[in-house]
Write a protein that holds these residues in place. Structure first.
Motif, PDB file in Angstrom:
ATOM      1  N   SER A 264       7.865  -9.600  -2.983  1.00 38.80           N
ATOM      2  CA  SER A 264       7.304  -8.277  -3.225  1.00 38.80           C
ATOM      3  C   SER A 264       6.661  -7.747  -4.301  1.00 38.80           C
ATOM      4  N   ALA A 265       7.479  -7.786  -5.500  1.00 39.19           N
ATOM      5  CA  ALA A 265       7.388  -7.432  -6.834  1.00 39.19           C
ATOM      6  C   ALA A 265       6.162  -8.277  -7.464  1.00 39.19           C
ATOM      7  N   LEU A 266       6.474  -9.584  -7.450  1.00 37.96           N
ATOM      8  CA  LEU A 266       5.425 -10.741  -7.994  1.00 37.96           C
ATOM      9  C   LEU A 266       4.113 -10.723  -7.101  1.00 37.96           C
ATOM     10  N   SER A 267       4.213 -10.590  -5.877  1.00 43.52           N
ATOM     11  CA  SER A 267       2.999 -10.473  -5.109  1.00 43.52           C
ATOM     12  C   SER A 267       2.077  -9.411  -5.459  1.00 43.52           C
ATOM     13  N   GLU A 268       2.789  -8.155  -5.564  1.00 42.73           N
ATOM     14  CA  GLU A 268       2.040  -7.078  -5.895  1.00 42.73           C
ATOM     15  C   GLU A 268       1.606  -7.339  -7.431  1.00 42.73           C
ATOM     16  N   THR A 269       2.173  -8.059  -8.360  1.00 41.73           N
ATOM     17  CA  THR A 269       1.517  -8.374  -9.862  1.00 41.73           C
ATOM     18  C   THR A 269       0.371  -9.204  -9.784  1.00 41.73           C
ATOM     19  N   LEU A 270       0.284 -10.126  -8.639  1.00 39.87           N
ATOM     20  CA  LEU A 270      -0.908 -10.900  -8.435  1.00 39.87           C
ATOM     21  C   LEU A 270      -1.946 -10.302  -7.903  1.00 39.87           C
ATOM     22  N   GLY A 271      -1.666  -9.443  -7.218  1.00 38.99           N
ATOM     23  CA  GLY A 271      -2.740  -8.422  -6.488  1.00 38.99           C
ATOM     24  C   GLY A 271      -3.356  -7.628  -7.487  1.00 38.99           C
TER      25      GLY A 271
END
Length: 464
Positions: free
Chosen positions: A279-286
Protein backbone atom coordinates in the motif's frame (compact mmCIF):
# COMPACT_ATOMS: atom_id res chain seq x y z
CA UNK A 1 -24.42 6.11 28.07
CA UNK A 2 -24.64 5.29 31.78
CA UNK A 3 -21.36 5.41 33.79
CA UNK A 4 -21.81 1.84 35.07
CA UNK A 5 -22.39 0.40 31.59
CA UNK A 6 -19.95 -2.25 30.41
CA UNK A 7 -18.97 -0.07 27.45
CA UNK A 8 -18.16 2.91 29.64
CA UNK A 9 -16.25 0.82 32.18
CA UNK A 10 -14.21 -0.65 29.34
CA UNK A 11 -13.39 2.81 28.03
CA UNK A 12 -12.28 3.97 31.49
CA UNK A 13 -9.93 1.00 31.85
CA UNK A 14 -8.18 1.52 28.52
CA UNK A 15 -4.83 3.35 28.83
CA UNK A 16 -5.78 6.08 26.36
CA UNK A 17 -9.51 5.95 26.98
CA UNK A 18 -10.05 5.20 23.29
CA UNK A 19 -12.50 2.49 22.26
CA UNK A 20 -11.64 0.60 19.04
CA UNK A 21 -12.60 2.09 15.66
CA UNK A 22 -15.62 -0.21 15.38
CA UNK A 23 -17.28 1.80 18.17
CA UNK A 24 -20.33 3.69 16.97
CA UNK A 25 -24.13 3.66 16.81
CA UNK A 26 -25.66 0.45 15.43
CA UNK A 27 -29.12 -0.56 14.33
CA UNK A 28 -30.50 -3.66 16.03
CA UNK A 29 -30.46 -5.59 12.78
CA UNK A 30 -26.73 -4.98 12.44
CA UNK A 31 -26.10 -6.31 15.94
CA UNK A 32 -28.05 -9.48 15.20
CA UNK A 33 -25.84 -9.99 12.13
CA UNK A 34 -22.62 -9.43 14.07
CA UNK A 35 -23.61 -11.76 16.92
CA UNK A 36 -24.76 -14.51 14.59
CA UNK A 37 -21.52 -14.36 12.61
CA UNK A 38 -19.48 -14.86 15.79
CA UNK A 39 -21.80 -17.52 17.18
CA UNK A 40 -21.68 -19.44 13.90
CA UNK A 41 -17.92 -19.84 14.33
CA UNK A 42 -18.67 -21.81 17.50
CA UNK A 43 -21.49 -23.79 15.88
CA UNK A 44 -19.34 -24.76 12.90
CA UNK A 45 -16.31 -25.69 14.98
CA UNK A 46 -15.27 -29.35 15.07
CA UNK A 47 -13.08 -28.80 18.14
CA UNK A 48 -13.43 -31.94 20.28
CA UNK A 49 -10.89 -30.90 22.92
CA UNK A 50 -13.09 -29.23 25.54
CA UNK A 51 -10.07 -27.30 26.86
CA UNK A 52 -9.92 -25.46 23.52
CA UNK A 53 -13.63 -24.63 23.52
CA UNK A 54 -14.81 -21.13 24.54
CA UNK A 55 -16.34 -19.51 27.56
CA UNK A 56 -19.41 -17.57 26.39
CA UNK A 57 -20.90 -14.67 28.35
CA UNK A 58 -24.22 -13.23 27.11
CA UNK A 59 -26.58 -10.48 28.25
CA UNK A 60 -29.86 -10.03 26.44
CA UNK A 61 -31.11 -6.46 26.19
CA UNK A 62 -34.18 -5.89 28.36
CA UNK A 63 -34.34 -9.62 29.00
CA UNK A 64 -35.90 -10.35 25.63
CA UNK A 65 -35.21 -14.00 25.04
CA UNK A 66 -36.43 -15.05 21.63
CA UNK A 67 -37.23 -18.71 21.11
CA UNK A 68 -34.95 -19.03 18.10
CA UNK A 69 -32.05 -17.64 20.16
CA UNK A 70 -32.77 -20.07 22.99
CA UNK A 71 -32.70 -22.97 20.54
CA UNK A 72 -29.51 -21.57 19.04
CA UNK A 73 -27.81 -21.46 22.44
CA UNK A 74 -28.78 -25.06 23.11
CA UNK A 75 -26.42 -25.95 20.23
CA UNK A 76 -23.79 -23.38 21.22
CA UNK A 77 -23.63 -24.86 24.72
CA UNK A 78 -22.71 -28.26 23.25
CA UNK A 79 -19.51 -26.73 21.85
CA UNK A 80 -18.54 -24.46 24.74
CA UNK A 81 -16.83 -24.99 28.07
CA UNK A 82 -19.46 -22.85 29.78
CA UNK A 83 -22.25 -20.47 28.79
CA UNK A 84 -23.55 -17.81 31.18
CA UNK A 85 -26.62 -15.78 30.23
CA UNK A 86 -27.92 -12.71 32.04
CA UNK A 87 -31.60 -11.89 31.51
CA UNK A 88 -34.70 -10.76 33.39
CA UNK A 89 -36.64 -13.44 35.30
CA UNK A 90 -39.58 -13.23 32.87
CA UNK A 91 -37.38 -13.90 29.83
CA UNK A 92 -38.77 -17.42 29.52
CA UNK A 93 -35.33 -18.96 29.60
CA UNK A 94 -35.94 -21.06 32.72
CA UNK A 95 -38.66 -22.99 30.93
CA UNK A 96 -36.43 -23.75 27.95
CA UNK A 97 -34.37 -26.93 27.65
CA UNK A 98 -31.15 -24.94 27.28
CA UNK A 99 -31.29 -23.93 30.95
CA UNK A 100 -31.17 -27.60 31.97
CA UNK A 101 -27.81 -28.25 30.33
CA UNK A 102 -24.74 -28.78 32.46
CA UNK A 103 -22.39 -25.83 32.07
CA UNK A 104 -25.18 -23.35 31.33
CA UNK A 105 -25.87 -20.68 33.97
CA UNK A 106 -28.67 -18.13 34.19
CA UNK A 107 -28.23 -14.83 36.01
CA UNK A 108 -31.63 -13.31 36.71
CA UNK A 109 -31.23 -9.55 36.52
CA UNK A 110 -33.12 -6.95 38.53
CA UNK A 111 -35.18 -4.63 36.37
CA UNK A 112 -33.33 -1.62 37.81
CA UNK A 113 -29.93 -2.96 36.76
CA UNK A 114 -28.57 -1.11 33.72
CA UNK A 115 -27.47 -4.48 32.32
CA UNK A 116 -31.04 -4.89 31.11
CA UNK A 117 -30.30 -2.09 28.63
CA UNK A 118 -27.27 -3.94 27.25
CA UNK A 119 -26.82 -6.58 24.60
CA UNK A 120 -23.44 -8.28 24.97
CA UNK A 121 -21.72 -11.35 23.54
CA UNK A 122 -18.24 -12.18 24.85
CA UNK A 123 -16.35 -15.25 23.59
CA UNK A 124 -13.07 -16.35 25.21
CA UNK A 125 -11.11 -19.35 23.92
CA UNK A 126 -7.39 -20.24 24.06
CA UNK A 127 -7.03 -19.75 20.31
CA UNK A 128 -9.18 -16.67 19.75
CA UNK A 129 -11.45 -14.07 21.33
CA UNK A 130 -14.42 -12.14 19.97
CA UNK A 131 -17.14 -9.90 21.27
CA UNK A 132 -20.01 -7.53 20.59
CA UNK A 133 -20.77 -4.96 23.33
CA UNK A 134 -23.85 -2.74 23.08
CA UNK A 135 -26.00 -0.39 25.12
CA UNK A 136 -29.34 0.91 23.80
CA UNK A 137 -29.82 4.63 23.34
CA UNK A 138 -32.11 6.24 25.87
CA UNK A 139 -35.30 7.91 24.56
CA UNK A 140 -33.67 11.30 25.13
CA UNK A 141 -30.70 10.37 22.92
CA UNK A 142 -32.79 9.80 19.82
CA UNK A 143 -33.28 12.79 17.56
CA UNK A 144 -36.88 13.85 17.19
CA UNK A 145 -37.04 12.51 13.64
CA UNK A 146 -35.31 9.20 14.37
CA UNK A 147 -37.36 7.63 17.16
CA UNK A 148 -37.73 3.97 16.12
CA UNK A 149 -41.13 2.94 14.85
CA UNK A 150 -40.26 -0.73 14.35
CA UNK A 151 -38.13 -3.03 16.49
CA UNK A 152 -35.23 -3.43 14.07
CA UNK A 153 -34.72 0.34 13.89
CA UNK A 154 -33.71 0.57 17.55
CA UNK A 155 -30.21 1.93 17.99
CA UNK A 156 -27.35 0.97 20.27
CA UNK A 157 -23.96 2.34 21.19
CA UNK A 158 -21.68 -0.58 20.44
CA UNK A 159 -18.50 -2.14 19.16
CA UNK A 160 -17.20 -5.46 17.90
CA UNK A 161 -13.65 -6.72 18.06
CA UNK A 162 -11.33 -9.74 18.15
CA UNK A 163 -8.69 -7.97 20.24
CA UNK A 164 -7.80 -10.26 23.16
CA UNK A 165 -6.93 -7.48 25.60
CA UNK A 166 -10.26 -5.73 25.03
CA UNK A 167 -12.26 -8.95 25.21
CA UNK A 168 -10.57 -10.14 28.40
CA UNK A 169 -11.08 -6.76 30.02
CA UNK A 170 -14.76 -6.73 29.07
CA UNK A 171 -15.17 -10.30 30.37
CA UNK A 172 -13.71 -9.26 33.72
CA UNK A 173 -16.13 -6.33 33.91
CA UNK A 174 -19.15 -8.49 33.06
CA UNK A 175 -18.22 -11.18 35.55
CA UNK A 176 -17.90 -8.59 38.30
CA UNK A 177 -21.29 -7.13 37.34
CA UNK A 178 -22.75 -10.61 37.84
CA UNK A 179 -21.07 -11.11 41.22
CA UNK A 180 -23.81 -9.44 43.31
CA UNK A 181 -26.26 -12.01 41.93
CA UNK A 182 -24.10 -15.12 42.38
CA UNK A 183 -20.67 -14.76 43.96
CA UNK A 184 -19.71 -18.47 43.65
CA UNK A 185 -20.55 -18.38 39.94
CA UNK A 186 -18.46 -15.22 39.49
CA UNK A 187 -15.53 -16.97 41.18
CA UNK A 188 -15.93 -19.97 38.88
CA UNK A 189 -16.08 -17.77 35.78
CA UNK A 190 -13.00 -15.80 36.87
CA UNK A 191 -11.06 -19.02 37.39
CA UNK A 192 -12.14 -20.33 33.99
CA UNK A 193 -11.16 -17.04 32.35
CA UNK A 194 -7.69 -17.23 33.95
CA UNK A 195 -7.33 -20.86 32.88
CA UNK A 196 -8.22 -20.04 29.27
CA UNK A 197 -5.76 -17.12 29.24
CA UNK A 198 -2.87 -19.45 30.15
CA UNK A 199 -3.93 -22.50 28.13
CA UNK A 200 -1.65 -23.50 25.24
CA UNK A 201 -3.16 -23.20 21.77
CA UNK A 202 -3.58 -26.61 20.16
CA UNK A 203 -3.60 -25.13 16.65
CA UNK A 204 -3.87 -21.65 15.13
CA UNK A 205 -7.47 -20.51 14.74
CA UNK A 206 -8.32 -18.97 11.37
CA UNK A 207 -11.02 -16.31 11.82
CA UNK A 208 -11.21 -15.31 8.17
CA UNK A 209 -14.43 -17.33 7.90
CA UNK A 210 -15.93 -15.24 10.69
CA UNK A 211 -15.02 -12.05 8.86
CA UNK A 212 -16.53 -13.37 5.65
CA UNK A 213 -19.75 -14.22 7.49
CA UNK A 214 -19.83 -10.77 9.09
CA UNK A 215 -19.69 -9.16 5.65
CA UNK A 216 -22.37 -11.50 4.33
CA UNK A 217 -24.67 -11.10 7.33
CA UNK A 218 -24.31 -7.34 7.34
CA UNK A 219 -25.34 -7.28 3.69
CA UNK A 220 -28.33 -9.53 4.39
CA UNK A 221 -29.40 -7.47 7.40
CA UNK A 222 -29.38 -4.34 5.26
CA UNK A 223 -31.55 -5.98 2.61
CA UNK A 224 -33.97 -7.23 5.26
CA UNK A 225 -34.32 -3.81 6.86
CA UNK A 226 -35.00 -2.19 3.49
CA UNK A 227 -37.67 -4.80 2.76
CA UNK A 228 -39.39 -4.27 6.10
CA UNK A 229 -39.31 -0.52 5.73
CA UNK A 230 -40.75 -0.68 2.25
CA UNK A 231 -43.75 -2.43 3.72
CA UNK A 232 -44.23 0.00 6.60
CA UNK A 233 -43.62 3.48 5.27
CA UNK A 234 -43.45 5.64 2.17
CA UNK A 235 -40.57 5.46 -0.27
CA UNK A 236 -39.14 8.86 0.65
CA UNK A 237 -38.83 7.77 4.28
CA UNK A 238 -37.27 4.50 3.19
CA UNK A 239 -34.57 6.27 1.21
CA UNK A 240 -33.57 8.42 4.18
CA UNK A 241 -33.47 5.38 6.45
CA UNK A 242 -31.45 3.36 3.95
CA UNK A 243 -28.87 6.12 3.62
CA UNK A 244 -28.37 6.26 7.39
CA UNK A 245 -28.12 2.49 7.59
CA UNK A 246 -25.75 2.31 4.63
CA UNK A 247 -23.24 4.58 6.35
CA UNK A 248 -23.26 2.33 9.40
CA UNK A 249 -23.03 -0.93 7.48
CA UNK A 250 -20.45 0.31 4.98
CA UNK A 251 -18.03 1.22 7.74
CA UNK A 252 -18.42 -2.18 9.37
CA UNK A 253 -18.15 -4.17 6.15
CA UNK A 254 -14.98 -2.29 5.26
CA UNK A 255 -13.55 -3.02 8.70
CA UNK A 256 -14.39 -6.68 8.17
CA UNK A 257 -12.50 -6.76 4.87
CA UNK A 258 -9.50 -4.97 6.37
CA UNK A 259 -9.49 -7.43 9.24
CA UNK A 260 -9.65 -10.35 6.82
CA UNK A 261 -6.68 -8.93 4.90
CA UNK A 262 -4.78 -8.48 8.14
CA UNK A 263 -5.44 -12.13 9.00
CA UNK A 264 -3.86 -13.11 5.69
CA UNK A 265 -0.71 -11.19 6.62
CA UNK A 266 -0.67 -12.78 10.08
CA UNK A 267 -0.67 -16.25 8.49
CA UNK A 268 2.34 -15.30 6.35
CA UNK A 269 5.11 -15.65 8.93
CA UNK A 270 7.91 -14.55 6.59
CA UNK A 271 6.04 -11.59 5.11
CA UNK A 272 3.59 -10.30 7.75
CA UNK A 273 3.68 -6.68 6.56
CA UNK A 274 3.09 -7.29 2.87
CA UNK A 275 -0.14 -5.31 2.65
CA UNK A 276 1.21 -2.31 4.55
CA UNK A 277 4.34 -2.12 2.41
CA UNK A 278 2.53 -2.69 -0.89
CA UNK A 279 0.00 0.00 0.00
CA UNK A 280 2.78 2.43 0.97
CA UNK A 281 4.96 1.90 -2.11
CA UNK A 282 1.95 1.89 -4.44
CA UNK A 283 0.95 5.25 -3.02
CA UNK A 284 4.47 6.56 -3.61
CA UNK A 285 4.41 5.53 -7.27
CA UNK A 286 0.94 7.07 -7.58
CA UNK A 287 2.28 10.34 -6.21
CA UNK A 288 5.14 10.29 -8.73
CA UNK A 289 2.51 9.93 -11.44
CA UNK A 290 0.54 12.85 -9.95
CA UNK A 291 -2.64 10.84 -9.42
CA UNK A 292 -5.63 12.67 -7.97
CA UNK A 293 -6.44 12.48 -4.26
CA UNK A 294 -9.36 10.16 -4.94
CA UNK A 295 -7.24 7.76 -7.02
CA UNK A 296 -4.49 7.76 -4.37
CA UNK A 297 -7.05 6.92 -1.71
CA UNK A 298 -8.33 4.00 -3.78
CA UNK A 299 -4.77 2.87 -4.48
CA UNK A 300 -3.91 2.89 -0.77
CA UNK A 301 -6.96 0.81 0.10
CA UNK A 302 -6.40 -1.62 -2.77
CA UNK A 303 -2.85 -2.13 -1.51
CA UNK A 304 -4.12 -2.98 1.96
CA UNK A 305 -6.49 -5.67 0.69
CA UNK A 306 -4.73 -6.88 -2.46
CA UNK A 307 -4.13 -10.34 -0.87
CA UNK A 308 -7.66 -10.83 0.45
CA UNK A 309 -8.20 -13.61 -2.10
CA UNK A 310 -5.81 -15.74 -0.03
CA UNK A 311 -8.09 -15.65 3.04
CA UNK A 312 -8.87 -19.36 2.73
CA UNK A 313 -5.58 -20.37 1.07
CA UNK A 314 -3.70 -23.51 2.17
CA UNK A 315 -0.73 -22.72 4.41
CA UNK A 316 1.68 -23.91 1.70
CA UNK A 317 0.99 -20.71 -0.23
CA UNK A 318 2.84 -18.80 2.50
CA UNK A 319 5.66 -21.27 3.12
CA UNK A 320 6.79 -22.32 -0.37
CA UNK A 321 7.81 -20.70 -3.62
CA UNK A 322 5.43 -21.09 -6.56
CA UNK A 323 7.71 -23.72 -8.12
CA UNK A 324 7.32 -25.83 -4.96
CA UNK A 325 3.50 -25.78 -4.94
CA UNK A 326 1.49 -28.77 -6.15
CA UNK A 327 -1.05 -28.22 -8.91
CA UNK A 328 -4.09 -27.70 -6.70
CA UNK A 329 -2.40 -25.17 -4.42
CA UNK A 330 -0.80 -23.43 -7.39
CA UNK A 331 -4.24 -23.04 -8.96
CA UNK A 332 -5.40 -21.33 -5.77
CA UNK A 333 -2.39 -18.99 -5.92
CA UNK A 334 -2.95 -18.29 -9.60
CA UNK A 335 -6.59 -17.31 -9.04
CA UNK A 336 -5.98 -15.13 -5.96
CA UNK A 337 -6.89 -11.87 -7.73
CA UNK A 338 -10.19 -13.25 -9.03
CA UNK A 339 -11.02 -14.81 -5.66
CA UNK A 340 -10.35 -11.48 -3.98
CA UNK A 341 -12.56 -9.64 -6.43
CA UNK A 342 -15.40 -12.06 -5.80
CA UNK A 343 -15.15 -11.44 -2.06
CA UNK A 344 -15.10 -7.67 -2.50
CA UNK A 345 -17.96 -7.73 -4.99
CA UNK A 346 -20.36 -8.32 -2.07
CA UNK A 347 -19.83 -4.65 -1.22
CA UNK A 348 -20.88 -2.48 -4.19
CA UNK A 349 -19.42 0.60 -2.51
CA UNK A 350 -15.97 -0.91 -3.20
CA UNK A 351 -16.46 -1.40 -6.95
CA UNK A 352 -13.41 0.74 -7.92
CA UNK A 353 -11.25 -1.17 -5.42
CA UNK A 354 -12.64 -4.49 -6.62
CA UNK A 355 -11.59 -3.61 -10.17
CA UNK A 356 -8.04 -2.80 -9.05
CA UNK A 357 -7.71 -6.08 -7.12
CA UNK A 358 -9.25 -8.15 -9.93
CA UNK A 359 -6.80 -6.97 -12.58
CA UNK A 360 -3.56 -6.86 -10.55
CA UNK A 361 -2.27 -10.00 -12.34
CA UNK A 362 -2.92 -8.76 -15.88
CA UNK A 363 0.32 -8.51 -17.90
CA UNK A 364 1.39 -5.65 -20.17
CA UNK A 365 1.65 -8.02 -23.13
CA UNK A 366 -1.85 -9.45 -22.59
CA UNK A 367 -0.77 -12.84 -21.23
CA UNK A 368 -2.03 -12.26 -17.69
CA UNK A 369 -5.18 -13.13 -15.73
CA UNK A 370 -8.14 -13.14 -15.45
CA UNK A 371 -9.24 -11.32 -18.62
CA UNK A 372 -6.04 -11.09 -20.67
CA UNK A 373 -6.15 -7.28 -20.75
CA UNK A 374 -3.23 -5.64 -22.53
CA UNK A 375 -1.28 -2.40 -22.15
CA UNK A 376 -3.29 0.70 -21.32
CA UNK A 377 -6.47 -1.41 -21.13
CA UNK A 378 -5.25 -2.59 -17.73
CA UNK A 379 -6.32 -0.10 -15.02
CA UNK A 380 -3.29 1.97 -14.02
CA UNK A 381 -3.84 1.26 -10.32
CA UNK A 382 -3.90 -2.49 -11.07
CA UNK A 383 -0.61 -2.19 -12.93
CA UNK A 384 0.92 -0.38 -9.97
CA UNK A 385 -0.24 -2.93 -7.40
CA UNK A 386 0.85 -5.82 -9.63
CA UNK A 387 4.39 -4.47 -9.99
CA UNK A 388 4.80 -3.36 -6.39
CA UNK A 389 3.45 -6.62 -4.92
CA UNK A 390 5.90 -8.65 -7.04
CA UNK A 391 8.80 -6.41 -6.02
CA UNK A 392 7.85 -6.45 -2.33
CA UNK A 393 7.52 -10.23 -2.18
CA UNK A 394 11.01 -10.66 -3.65
CA UNK A 395 12.46 -8.62 -0.77
CA UNK A 396 11.15 -11.21 1.71
CA UNK A 397 12.24 -14.82 2.02
CA UNK A 398 9.87 -17.51 0.78
CA UNK A 399 10.44 -21.25 1.14
CA UNK A 400 13.99 -22.04 0.03
CA UNK A 401 14.44 -18.61 -1.59
CA UNK A 402 16.30 -16.03 0.46
CA UNK A 403 15.16 -12.42 0.57
CA UNK A 404 16.61 -10.33 -2.26
CA UNK A 405 18.16 -6.91 -1.81
CA UNK A 406 16.33 -3.91 -3.24
CA UNK A 407 18.67 -3.87 -6.25
CA UNK A 408 18.27 -7.59 -6.88
CA UNK A 409 14.48 -7.37 -6.62
CA UNK A 410 14.50 -4.38 -8.98
CA UNK A 411 16.59 -6.31 -11.52
CA UNK A 412 13.99 -9.09 -11.53
CA UNK A 413 11.28 -6.52 -12.24
CA UNK A 414 13.37 -4.96 -15.00
CA UNK A 415 13.65 -8.37 -16.68
CA UNK A 416 9.88 -8.25 -17.17
CA UNK A 417 9.83 -4.65 -18.40
CA UNK A 418 7.59 -4.39 -21.44
CA UNK A 419 6.12 -7.90 -21.25
CA UNK A 420 4.78 -8.38 -17.75
CA UNK A 421 5.04 -4.85 -16.40
CA UNK A 422 4.33 -1.37 -17.73
CA UNK A 423 7.76 0.03 -18.81
CA UNK A 424 6.98 3.48 -17.39
CA UNK A 425 6.07 2.03 -14.01
CA UNK A 426 9.27 0.00 -13.88
CA UNK A 427 11.14 3.24 -14.57
CA UNK A 428 9.29 4.96 -11.72
CA UNK A 429 10.10 2.08 -9.37
CA UNK A 430 13.73 2.29 -10.47
CA UNK A 431 13.79 5.97 -9.49
CA UNK A 432 12.43 5.20 -6.02
CA UNK A 433 14.89 2.36 -5.41
CA UNK A 434 17.91 4.36 -6.62
CA UNK A 435 16.98 7.34 -4.44
CA UNK A 436 16.60 4.97 -1.50
CA UNK A 437 20.01 3.43 -2.12
CA UNK A 438 21.57 6.89 -2.32
CA UNK A 439 20.08 7.77 1.06
CA UNK A 440 17.93 10.53 -0.43
CA UNK A 441 14.67 8.90 0.69
CA UNK A 442 13.45 5.97 2.74
CA UNK A 443 11.38 3.21 1.25
CA UNK A 444 7.89 3.77 2.75
CA UNK A 445 6.68 1.12 5.18
CA UNK A 446 3.14 2.40 5.68
CA UNK A 447 0.75 4.48 3.58
CA UNK A 448 0.34 8.13 4.57
CA UNK A 449 -3.19 7.45 5.81
CA UNK A 450 -4.21 4.19 7.41
CA UNK A 451 -7.67 2.99 8.48
CA UNK A 452 -7.48 2.79 12.26
CA UNK A 453 -9.02 -0.67 12.26
CA UNK A 454 -5.78 -1.93 10.75
CA UNK A 455 -3.94 -0.87 13.90
CA UNK A 456 -6.12 -3.01 16.13
CA UNK A 457 -3.78 -5.10 18.20
CA UNK A 458 -3.99 -8.86 17.96
CA UNK A 459 -2.95 -11.32 20.62
CA UNK A 460 0.52 -12.74 20.29
CA UNK A 461 0.34 -16.43 19.60
CA UNK A 462 1.11 -18.65 22.52
CA UNK A 463 3.33 -21.67 22.17
CA UNK A 464 2.36 -24.99 23.76
Amino acid sequence: MQPESTLNQLKVRLPDGQLPPSYGVYFKNTLVALCHAMEDHILQSDQEDTQQQPLVLVTFQQGKWYLQEADRYFDIAQKSQRVTIAALPDSGFEAHRTSELEGVDLVQLRDDDSLVEEWNLVILAPGYTAMVLCHELSPEEYHADSVPEVDIERKFYGLWTFDRTLVETAATILIERMRPYNAPLADTLSQLQAHIATSPIAAPVDLSGVISRIVSYLQNSQEHLVTVNRQTRGMWELEGQALRLNRNLTANKLQAFLRMAQRVDERDRTNPVASLQVSALSETLGQLLDLSTLRLRRLRLAGLIFRIGLAEAPLEVFTRTTSELDSSVYAFWNDRALLGARLLSTMPELDPITTIVKHQLEYWDGSGRPDGLKGEAIPLESRIVGLVSYFQELTQERGDRLALSLSEALERCQEYRGNRFDPNLVDSLTTVVRLTEMGMMELPQRPSQLPTVWLEETPSEKTP
